[in-house]
Scaffold this active site. Sequence first.
Site, PDB file in Angstrom:
ATOM      1  N   LEU A 149      58.032   8.513  13.848  1.00 49.60           N
ATOM      2  CA  LEU A 149      57.552   7.423  14.704  1.00 49.60           C
ATOM      3  C   LEU A 149      57.278   7.939  16.118  1.00 49.60           C
ATOM      4  O   LEU A 149      57.204   7.178  17.065  1.00 49.60           O
ATOM      5  CB  LEU A 149      58.562   6.268  14.723  1.00 49.60           C
ATOM      6  CG  LEU A 149      58.831   5.657  13.345  1.00 49.60           C
ATOM      7  CD1 LEU A 149      59.905   4.577  13.432  1.00 49.60           C
ATOM      8  CD2 LEU A 149      57.560   5.083  12.741  1.00 49.60           C
TER       9      LEU A 149
ATOM     10  N   ASP B 272      49.607  11.601  18.988  1.00 46.03           N
ATOM     11  CA  ASP B 272      50.838  10.908  19.370  1.00 46.03           C
ATOM     12  C   ASP B 272      50.876  10.487  20.836  1.00 46.03           C
ATOM     13  O   ASP B 272      51.085   9.305  21.128  1.00 46.03           O
ATOM     14  CB  ASP B 272      52.062  11.747  18.989  1.00 46.03           C
ATOM     15  CG  ASP B 272      52.158  11.953  17.486  1.00 46.03           C
ATOM     16  OD1 ASP B 272      51.445  11.239  16.754  1.00 46.03           O
ATOM     17  OD2 ASP B 272      52.915  12.812  17.044  1.00 46.03           O
TER      18      ASP B 272
HETATM   19  C1  GLA Z   1      52.788  14.722  13.721  1.00 46.28           C
HETATM   20  C2  GLA Z   1      51.983  15.350  14.856  1.00 46.28           C
HETATM   21  C3  GLA Z   1      50.665  14.626  15.051  1.00 46.28           C
HETATM   22  C4  GLA Z   1      49.902  14.494  13.738  1.00 46.28           C
HETATM   23  C5  GLA Z   1      50.798  13.931  12.650  1.00 46.28           C
HETATM   24  C6  GLA Z   1      50.142  13.933  11.277  1.00 46.28           C
HETATM   25  O1  GLA Z   1      53.194  13.444  14.064  1.00 46.28           O
HETATM   26  O2  GLA Z   1      52.728  15.323  16.053  1.00 46.28           O
HETATM   27  O3  GLA Z   1      49.902  15.292  16.038  1.00 46.28           O
HETATM   28  O4  GLA Z   1      49.335  15.722  13.382  1.00 46.28           O
HETATM   29  O5  GLA Z   1      51.997  14.662  12.538  1.00 46.28           O
HETATM   30  O6  GLA Z   1      49.079  13.036  11.210  1.00 46.28           O
END
Ligand code: GLA
Length: 409
Positions: free
Chosen positions: A148, A195
């Site tokens: 999350l 993120d």
């Molecule tokens: C992690 C990484 C993101 C993304 C997701 C997969 O959360 O931090 O940058 O690559 O995995 O979608």
Amino acid sequence: MNVPEDRPQAAEEPELAELLSTHRDAFRERHAGAGELRQFFSPGRVNLMGAHLDYNGGPVMPTAIDRGTFLAIRPRGDSRIRFSSDLEAGTGEFSLDELPNARTENWFDYALGVVQELDQVARERGAHRALSGFELHFGGNLPVGAGLSSSASMCVGTALALDDIWELECPMETLVDVALQAERGFVGVQCGIMDPFAVGFSRPETLLWIDCKDASCFHLPFDARELVIAVADTGVRRELAQGEFNDRVRQCHEAFAILREHAPNAECLRDVPLEVLERHGGALSDVQRLRARHVLLEVRRTFEAREALEAGDAETFGRAMTEAHHSLRDLYEVSCPELDHLVDTAVAVPGVLGSRLTGAGFGGCAVILARRGVEEELAARLRESYRQDFGREAGVEFFRGSPGPRQTF
Ligand code: GLA
């Protein structure tokens, strides 16, 4: 970059206000002394479509949630900095004049990385006066390491708190970039842009469409009166997940390096036409071929899911989520039996539209899209069947959206 720029304002919810008040008390227990205390909240996120596409230049559709990181900060008159947390053991203490230049293998590396990046930004902006030290206490109501985005939540929150006490007045775009560089540079995770963007720019009742090739983004309407987002937590946390994640990044980059010879205009794996993979996939290793296939199919699915959402067709959107999970399980190999169980159980409940793992995978959470009204039955079924098969509780939560990182006190 082309990003929505307004800073969020939010009416605080009573439950959050109470948690923040407890957090304030926890700060005072840890850090004696007087001086003005400021508090900030930074949300976590779920990603509904576009799994493992950000570092391949593809589109993603996350949104921030009403759980996140709490930060209480107090400036000091000298250059000492101190980190503490309700969620992690151990405190960190450094001087701004002598920051470590390599990570310390502690939870506060994320915050240290942000200090270094923002210190650099302050210099570039011509801040000649010495930056003040501070005490910074973390807490929150977001499960750590569950997919999350607790780390981006912490990094963007730290950047916002420091921007405030150092009076830099950086736009959110800069704070998001500082958070990203801290994680990529100081901490050393090869993460994509999704993120910190999701944490920084999401707004309630929308999904954030981010085209990770040019970092442009905009909000798509999400009908929160009709639809609900749930998260089911496997409770599985993998120590090796960071290495596995970096492996996936490398495999995709290797696949692109080979395929681009047959797709001269492609700038990233997302640009490679599926036909090129079908025709020249023999030049890839088995693993590279599987990863590339997931990426190219997921790009197509994510565009189709956006069209469905815009047309008010939540059923098609939900189906795309579940197909994405199957691809993450079979082609990208980042699922685990616990996640597969939660996804399969969720989609069998009437009124559930789709489900998939969220975040990097290897444990953590499944995100579920459902019609409102099914919450009770969904939670009961997930808890019961998970207990039967795995002998322990699955956490099931329903989220509201979030107006983004903000000062709360
Ligand atoms: C992690 C990484 C993101 C993304 C997701 C997969 O959360 O931090 O940058 O690559 O995995 O979608």
